[in-house]
Design an enzyme around this catalytic site. Structure first.
Site, PDB file in Angstrom:
ATOM      1  N   CYS A   1     -40.929  66.047  63.318  1.00  7.92           N
ATOM      2  CA  CYS A   1     -42.028  65.613  62.451  1.00  7.92           C
ATOM      3  C   CYS A   1     -41.682  66.072  61.041  1.00  7.92           C
ATOM      4  CB  CYS A   1     -43.342  66.247  62.915  1.00  7.92           C
ATOM      5  SG  CYS A   1     -44.718  65.943  61.801  1.00  7.92           S
ATOM      6  N   THR A   2     -42.007  65.217  60.089  1.00  7.96           N
ATOM      7  CA  THR A   2     -41.663  65.510  58.685  1.00  7.96           C
ATOM      8  C   THR A   2     -42.201  66.852  58.188  1.00  7.96           C
ATOM      9  OG1 THR A   2     -43.654  64.236  58.144  1.00  7.96           O
ATOM     10  CG2 THR A   2     -41.525  63.100  57.950  1.00  7.96           C
ATOM     11  N   HIS A   3     -43.336  67.278  58.746  1.00 12.14           N
ATOM     12  CA  HIS A   3     -43.992  68.489  58.230  1.00 12.14           C
ATOM     13  C   HIS A   3     -43.407  69.795  58.767  1.00 12.14           C
ATOM     14  CE1 HIS A   3     -46.911  65.528  57.088  1.00 12.14           C
ATOM     15  NE2 HIS A   3     -47.711  66.430  56.557  1.00 12.14           N
TER      16      HIS A   3
ATOM     17  N   TYR B   1     -50.399  58.867  60.707  1.00 10.90           N
ATOM     18  CA  TYR B   1     -49.977  57.838  61.652  1.00 10.90           C
ATOM     19  C   TYR B   1     -49.872  58.436  63.067  1.00 10.90           C
ATOM     20  CZ  TYR B   1     -48.294  54.549  57.956  1.00 10.90           C
ATOM     21  OH  TYR B   1     -48.171  53.676  56.899  1.00 10.90           O
ATOM     22  N   GLY B   2     -49.650  59.745  63.131  1.00 13.37           N
ATOM     23  CA  GLY B   2     -49.360  60.412  64.418  1.00 13.37           C
ATOM     24  C   GLY B   2     -50.337  60.117  65.542  1.00 13.37           C
TER      25      GLY B   2
ATOM     26  N   CYS C   1     -40.606  58.881  58.460  1.00 13.67           N
ATOM     27  CA  CYS C   1     -41.672  59.233  59.396  1.00 13.67           C
ATOM     28  C   CYS C   1     -41.163  59.161  60.841  1.00 13.67           C
ATOM     29  CB  CYS C   1     -42.835  58.268  59.205  1.00 13.67           C
ATOM     30  SG  CYS C   1     -44.244  58.640  60.249  1.00 13.67           S
ATOM     31  N   ASN C   2     -41.304  60.274  61.551  1.00 10.79           N
ATOM     32  CA  ASN C   2     -40.853  60.316  62.945  1.00 10.79           C
ATOM     33  C   ASN C   2     -41.677  59.381  63.823  1.00 10.79           C
ATOM     34  OD1 ASN C   2     -38.976  63.030  63.582  1.00 10.79           O
ATOM     35  ND2 ASN C   2     -40.109  63.079  61.671  1.00 10.79           N
ATOM     36  N   THR C   3     -42.981  59.284  63.535  1.00  8.42           N
ATOM     37  CA  THR C   3     -43.847  58.424  64.344  1.00  8.42           C
ATOM     38  C   THR C   3     -43.419  56.964  64.204  1.00  8.42           C
ATOM     39  OG1 THR C   3     -45.622  60.016  63.918  1.00  8.42           O
ATOM     40  CG2 THR C   3     -46.269  57.900  64.850  1.00  8.42           C
TER      41      THR C   3
ATOM     42  N   ASP D   1     -42.852  56.930  54.358  1.00  5.23           N
ATOM     43  CA  ASP D   1     -43.477  57.842  55.310  1.00  5.23           C
ATOM     44  C   ASP D   1     -44.969  57.536  55.338  1.00  5.23           C
ATOM     45  OD1 ASP D   1     -43.671  60.216  57.002  1.00  5.23           O
ATOM     46  OD2 ASP D   1     -44.700  61.129  55.299  1.00  5.23           O
ATOM     47  N   SER D   2     -45.650  58.097  56.330  1.00  5.89           N
ATOM     48  CA  SER D   2     -47.098  57.929  56.409  1.00  5.89           C
ATOM     49  C   SER D   2     -47.805  58.606  55.234  1.00  5.89           C
ATOM     50  CB  SER D   2     -47.592  58.542  57.719  1.00  5.89           C
ATOM     51  OG  SER D   2     -47.166  59.887  57.810  1.00  5.89           O
TER      52      SER D   2
ATOM     53  N   GLU E   1     -49.709  71.171  55.351  1.00  4.35           N
ATOM     54  CA  GLU E   1     -50.242  70.621  54.095  1.00  4.35           C
ATOM     55  C   GLU E   1     -51.121  71.627  53.371  1.00  4.35           C
ATOM     56  OE1 GLU E   1     -51.843  66.659  54.172  1.00  4.35           O
ATOM     57  OE2 GLU E   1     -50.077  65.896  55.211  1.00  4.35           O
TER      58      GLU E   1
HETATM   59  N1  DGL Z   1     -44.977  61.760  58.949  1.00  7.76           N
HETATM   60  C1  DGL Z   1     -45.494  61.947  60.282  1.00  7.76           C
HETATM   61  C2  DGL Z   1     -44.321  62.109  61.263  1.00  7.76           C
HETATM   62  O1  DGL Z   1     -43.244  62.548  60.904  1.00  7.76           O
HETATM   63  C3  DGL Z   1     -46.452  63.128  60.362  1.00  7.76           C
HETATM   64  C4  DGL Z   1     -47.792  62.900  59.717  1.00  7.76           C
HETATM   65  C5  DGL Z   1     -48.603  61.810  60.361  1.00  7.76           C
HETATM   66  O2  DGL Z   1     -49.129  61.979  61.470  1.00  7.76           O
HETATM   67  O3  DGL Z   1     -48.717  60.754  59.740  1.00  7.76           O
HETATM   68  O4  DGL Z   1     -44.468  61.783  62.401  1.00  7.76           O
END
Ligand code: DGL
Length: 272
Positions: free
Chosen positions: A189-191, A47-48, A78-80, A15-16, A157
């Site tokens: 998104c992971t969060h 990464y978003g 990571c979704n991105t 993940d990012s 976070e």
């Molecule tokens: N992990 C990223 C996602 O799921 C979210 C955090 C980021 O922007 O890196 O897209």
């Protein structure tokens, strides 16, 4: 029963940064005997907001790191990255790769009775249209509305779950989706699973929330079976955590995302 060497090899997850721990949590629940190596690119997160070109470059390096740990499979938490760089990960690895988009899209189409589906994610994920395209491929008649919710990442976070600021921001982001009368919302998104209660509140509990991480864990179980590489052990799994920055804050925030103690977190070699 003796296990094949590949079966005891770990699943690589990256993940990012910290968010992918919500996907690890889902994996640990669904597949408690699978060894895992997690890599979070905490030195370069988020990464978003970054361009697809940069995300692809990072994704290739993250994949190479996991491949050095002889993983039997890669999960792109990571979704991105899953939105804009899944094929880069596939090209850089010689093992099966599972991203979060298709499992999340499938779960949403299955859950939605009216086929009015909302998708929320980072700016990169939403701009890519990856979820919209995946949902439409599964059901061409589905109405899909999407919305980037970048401020949800720092709020999750910071642990501001029961906070007025988060409620206000959630209303601002989600009201247009509510007006569209969606019956299902993909937490792309992971969060976002951390903010489930606030999001649910905006929709008065009337919208099904899809956690892509949970749907992905189901897909990982299926792919492991398909390749005959599920770990037959009934021992406690070995879960290792690596990050690209110094790990201090990762441990504290990470426990909230993982839902349990993290143990040792190591700085990954080969980054910065
Ligand atoms: N992990 C990223 C996602 O799921 C979210 C955090 C980021 O922007 O890196 O897209």
């Amino acid at each position: 029963m003796t296990s094949k060497p590949q079966q005891v090899q770990p699943i690589g997850v990256f993940d990012s940064g910290i968010g992918g721990l919500t996907v690890v949590r889902a994996l640990m629940q669904r597949l408690p005997h699978e060894n895992i190596v997690y890599f979070g690119d905490t030195a370069r997160v988020p990464y978003g907001p970054k361009s697809p070109q940069v995300v692809r470059e990072y994704a290739a390096q993250d994949t190479d790191f996991l491949m050095r740990h002889t993983v039997k499979m890669i999960v792109v938490a990571c979704n991105t990255v899953s939105s804009v760089a899944l094929e880069v990960v596939q090209k850089h690895s010689k093992v099966p790769v599972v991203g979060v988009i298709l499992p999340g899209a499938k779960a949403a189409v299955e859950a939605s009775s009216k086929k009015r589906i909302g998708v929320i994610g980072t700016v990169g994920t939403i701009a890519s249209n990856a979820y919209v395209n995946a949902i439409r491929r599964l059901d061409s008649k589905a109405t899909v509305v999407s919305q980037a919710c970048p401020l949800f990442v720092p709020l999750a976070e910071e642990g501001l779950v029961d906070h007025k600021a988060t409620e206000l921001i959630a209303k601002e982001y989600l009201f247009p989706l509510k007006l569209q009368k969606i019956d299902t919302l993909v937490l792309g998104c992971t969060h976002y699973p951390i903010l489930t209660s606030v999001i649910q509140h905006v929709f008065d509990g009337a919208t099904a929330l899809i956690d892509s991480g949970i749907a992905t864990a189901e897909e990982v179980a299926r792919v492991l079976d398909e390749h005959g590489v599920k770990n037959p052990s009934n021992q406690k799994a070995n879960v290792q955590f690596f990050v690209s920055d110094i790990p201090h804050k990762f441990t504290e925030v990470g426990e909230r995302f993982l839902g349990q103690k993290l143990g040792r977190v190591r700085k990954a070699e080969g980054f910065l």
